[in-house]
Design a protein around this motif. Structure first.
Motif, PDB file in Angstrom:
ATOM      1  N   HIS A  24       6.255   5.250  12.239  1.00 34.88           N
ATOM      2  CA  HIS A  24       7.387   3.780  12.893  1.00 34.88           C
ATOM      3  C   HIS A  24       8.534   4.358  12.964  1.00 34.88           C
ATOM      4  O   HIS A  24       9.363   3.873  14.077  1.00 34.88           O
ATOM      5  N   GLU A  25       9.136   5.089  11.987  1.00 35.27           N
ATOM      6  CA  GLU A  25      10.676   5.508  12.407  1.00 35.27           C
ATOM      7  C   GLU A  25      10.763   6.372  13.620  1.00 35.27           C
ATOM      8  O   GLU A  25      11.834   6.039  14.487  1.00 35.27           O
ATOM      9  N   ALA A  26       9.937   7.444  13.861  1.00 35.64           N
ATOM     10  CA  ALA A  26       9.934   8.174  15.039  1.00 35.64           C
ATOM     11  C   ALA A  26       9.515   7.178  16.426  1.00 35.64           C
ATOM     12  O   ALA A  26      10.222   7.487  17.518  1.00 35.64           O
ATOM     13  N   ALA A  27       8.993   6.033  16.082  1.00 36.96           N
ATOM     14  CA  ALA A  27       8.606   5.226  17.474  1.00 36.96           C
ATOM     15  C   ALA A  27       9.858   4.159  17.629  1.00 36.96           C
ATOM     16  O   ALA A  27       9.878   3.409  18.392  1.00 36.96           O
ATOM     17  N   GLY A  28      10.698   4.040  16.395  1.00 35.52           N
ATOM     18  CA  GLY A  28      11.810   3.290  16.576  1.00 35.52           C
ATOM     19  C   GLY A  28      11.492   1.766  16.118  1.00 35.52           C
ATOM     20  O   GLY A  28      12.399   0.839  16.610  1.00 35.52           O
ATOM     21  N   ARG A  48       0.850  -1.308  -0.003  1.00 32.67           N
ATOM     22  CA  ARG A  48      -0.072  -0.004   0.101  1.00 32.67           C
ATOM     23  C   ARG A  48       0.956   1.249   0.130  1.00 32.67           C
ATOM     24  O   ARG A  48       2.123   1.491   0.587  1.00 32.67           O
ATOM     25  N   PRO A  49       0.516   2.142  -0.800  1.00 33.93           N
ATOM     26  CA  PRO A  49       1.275   3.389  -0.635  1.00 33.93           C
ATOM     27  C   PRO A  49       1.519   3.835   0.902  1.00 33.93           C
ATOM     28  O   PRO A  49       0.738   3.904   1.558  1.00 33.93           O
ATOM     29  N   GLY A  50       2.659   4.464   1.100  1.00 34.51           N
ATOM     30  CA  GLY A  50       2.807   4.947   2.378  1.00 34.51           C
ATOM     31  C   GLY A  50       3.655   4.013   3.238  1.00 34.51           C
ATOM     32  O   GLY A  50       3.872   4.651   4.405  1.00 34.51           O
ATOM     33  N   GLY A  58       6.213   7.928   3.627  1.00 37.98           N
ATOM     34  CA  GLY A  58       5.018   8.468   4.194  1.00 37.98           C
ATOM     35  C   GLY A  58       4.658   8.643   5.573  1.00 37.98           C
ATOM     36  O   GLY A  58       5.503   8.515   6.251  1.00 37.98           O
ATOM     37  N   PRO A  59       3.488   9.098   5.982  1.00 40.17           N
ATOM     38  CA  PRO A  59       3.185   9.291   7.345  1.00 40.17           C
ATOM     39  C   PRO A  59       3.314   8.163   8.129  1.00 40.17           C
ATOM     40  O   PRO A  59       3.859   8.417   9.202  1.00 40.17           O
ATOM     41  N   LYS A  60       2.734   7.097   7.894  1.00 40.80           N
ATOM     42  CA  LYS A  60       2.739   5.740   8.433  1.00 40.80           C
ATOM     43  C   LYS A  60       4.264   5.516   8.761  1.00 40.80           C
ATOM     44  O   LYS A  60       4.754   5.083   9.727  1.00 40.80           O
TER      45      LYS A  60
END
Length: 110
Positions: free
Chosen positions: A14-18, A2-4, A8-10
């Protein structure tokens, strides 16, 4: 995909949450999908949730939605798509399993 999911935001969340998948896990995805540790069905959405084996026991988790309707650029397509991908927290999976949100349909978890 799926795009994103990759960008994208999702993906940013996940990157920010580690808990984003590593580049190595993305590259190994076809191999990891062939031999999952467990497969669940999400009783709310009907998505299949794959918990994958990883050498570092990072437990990549993928949510795959069967017959997912994608509307993009005025086109509607129905496909089987990965709608979510991140490294799952085992206690979160256990809570969703105990609460009846997830149901184990293949493999073992715990």
């Amino acid at each position: 995909m799926r795009p994103g999911v990759l960008r994208g935001p999702k993906a940013t969340r996940h990157e920010a949450a580690g808990d984003a998948l590593t580049p190595e896990q993305w590259e190994a995805l076809p191999r990891l999908l062939r031999n999952p540790a467990a497969v669940f069905v999400d009783n709310r959405t009907g998505s299949l949730v794959y918990v994958l084996k990883d050498a570092r026991d990072a437990r990549p988790q993928l949510a795959v939605r069967i017959d997912y309707t994608l509307r993009q650029n005025r086109e509607t397509r129905v496909l089987n798509a990965i709608v979510s991908a991140y490294r799952a927290n085992p206690s979160s999976l256990a809570a969703r399993l105990a609460g009846g949100v997830l149901e184990l349909i293949f493999g073992a978890f715990g």
